[in-house]
Scaffold this active site. Structure first.
Site, PDB file in Angstrom:
ATOM      1  N   PRO A   2       0.810  -1.220   0.000  1.00  0.00           N
ATOM      2  CA  PRO A   2       0.000   0.000   0.000  1.00  0.00           C
ATOM      3  C   PRO A   2       0.846   1.274   0.000  1.00  0.00           C
ATOM      4  O   PRO A   2       1.644   1.493   0.895  1.00  0.00           O
ATOM      5  CB  PRO A   2      -0.848  -0.108   1.266  1.00  0.00           C
ATOM      6  CG  PRO A   2      -0.252  -1.199   2.067  1.00  0.00           C
ATOM      7  CD  PRO A   2       0.603  -2.029   1.186  1.00  0.00           C
ATOM      8  N   GLU A   3       0.673   2.071  -1.031  1.00  0.00           N
ATOM      9  CA  GLU A   3       1.217   3.430  -1.081  1.00  0.00           C
ATOM     10  C   GLU A   3       0.004   4.360  -1.073  1.00  0.00           C
ATOM     11  O   GLU A   3      -1.098   3.917  -0.786  1.00  0.00           O
ATOM     12  CB  GLU A   3       2.082   3.614  -2.341  1.00  0.00           C
ATOM     13  CG  GLU A   3       3.228   2.596  -2.391  1.00  0.00           C
ATOM     14  CD  GLU A   3       4.127   2.752  -3.597  1.00  0.00           C
ATOM     15  OE1 GLU A   3       4.214   3.858  -4.136  1.00  0.00           O
ATOM     16  OE2 GLU A   3       4.741   1.753  -4.008  1.00  0.00           O
TER      17      GLU A   3
END
Length: 285
Positions: A2-3
């Site tokens: 997750p960014e």
DNA sequence: AGAGGCACCCGCACGC
DNA sequence: TGCGTGCGGGTGCCTC
């Protein structure tokens, strides 16, 4: 991984499930999630809290309560929320919850819904902050929000004093919040900048191009509801589509979508780094 | 202060 | 088949 786009996707799904709800049950199963705090203590403090907003800053999720406290959640590598049916793990109701692999915490809401937190690698963190602590907590860690008030001049002034490779500098969350390994590679490819270029060596046109590229790459990621790699899933169990939009990430050996030259993979700032050796010219050694 | 390296963690892809 | 090894990813901490 997750960014910013993946975290924003999680935020959008969590928001309607949580806002207005109170926690009628809180179980923190993994002490690492809240360390150095005591897991029982944090669970007791969360019990009864009513959610007024679910925000995001960089890669942090911000669950804000009527008490003005805030739960700051970082998913790190493999943290994930599961809501409702996804949390119940199928049709077998609450008994199915314990069957979720790598379940680290469980919230029960006053409408009867359940929200589970799963985290294979146990890097994720939950930090419960008191009123007034959130702003300094974030300010100490994060630069500007890339899709908010963030200009090319802002980026330029932050790069000007840095001699480290540009990729390392844009991975630094105090330069700009929310860019991780994947979107860093994508943005550098879009702006035709080699990841090893010293940040301060970029000229004004390159800074403008990189600024534009960072924002564009993140915006496409959000529009595609993030990328789904390995077992990452959104809270409703759905997959994102961004992985199909990657221009360079994970595509070493394949032709560059712009010039056809085989994409390369190297190591920069300790991270797997994907780039086009023709479009992105290496700095002089 | 800036830069670089490593620890943290665990599933998976490898090679033997 | 079964084992050992290496890898990866974001952040925080340590050193230089």
């Amino acid at each position: 991984m997750p960014e910013l786009p993946e975290v924003e996707t999680v935020r959008r799904q969590l928001e309607p499930a949580l806002v207005g709800r109170s926690f009628t049950g809180v179980e923190i199963l993994d002490h690492r999630l809240v360390q150095p705090r005591d897991r029982g203590e944090v669970a007791a403090e969360l019990l009864g809290e009513q959610v007024v907003a679910v925000g995001r800053r960089g890669k942090y999720l911000l669950v804000r309560f009527a008490s003005r406290r805030a739960l700051v959640v970082h998913l790190r590598m493999t943290g994930a929320f599961l809501i409702g049916a996804a949390a119940a793990g199928g049709a077998d109701g609450p008994s199915g919850l314990a069957a979720i692999p790598h379940l680290r915490a469980l919230l029960v809401l006053d409408d009867g819904a359940a929200v589970a937190f799963r985290d294979v690698r146990r890097f994720g963190t939950w930090t419960l902050l008191e009123p007034g602590e959130l702003r300094p907590y974030l300010a100490a860690r994060l630069g500007p929000e890339p899709l908010g008030a963030f200009s090319a001049a802002d980026l330029g002034s932050r790069l000007a004093r840095r001699q480290a490779p540009i990729k390392a500098v844009i991975l630094d969350q105090s330069t700009v919040a929310g860019v991780g390994n994947i979107y860093a590679d994508e943005a550098l490819w879009r702006s035709r900048i080699h990841p090893l270029r010293p940040a301060a060596d970029l000229d004004a046109a390159e800074v403008r191009s990189l600024h534009r590229a960072i924002r564009a790459a993140l915006a496409v990621g959000i529009a595609r509801q993030g990328a789904t790699l390995r077992d990452y899933r959104a809270p409703d169990g759905s997959s994102g589509g961004m992985q199909d939009e990657f221009k360079v990430y994970g595509r070493d050996g394949e032709p560059c979508p712009r010039c056809g030259r085989a994409l390369a993979k190297s190591r920069v700032a300790g991270r797997g780094t994907h780039f086009c050796p023709r479009c992105q010219r290496a700095p002089a050694a």
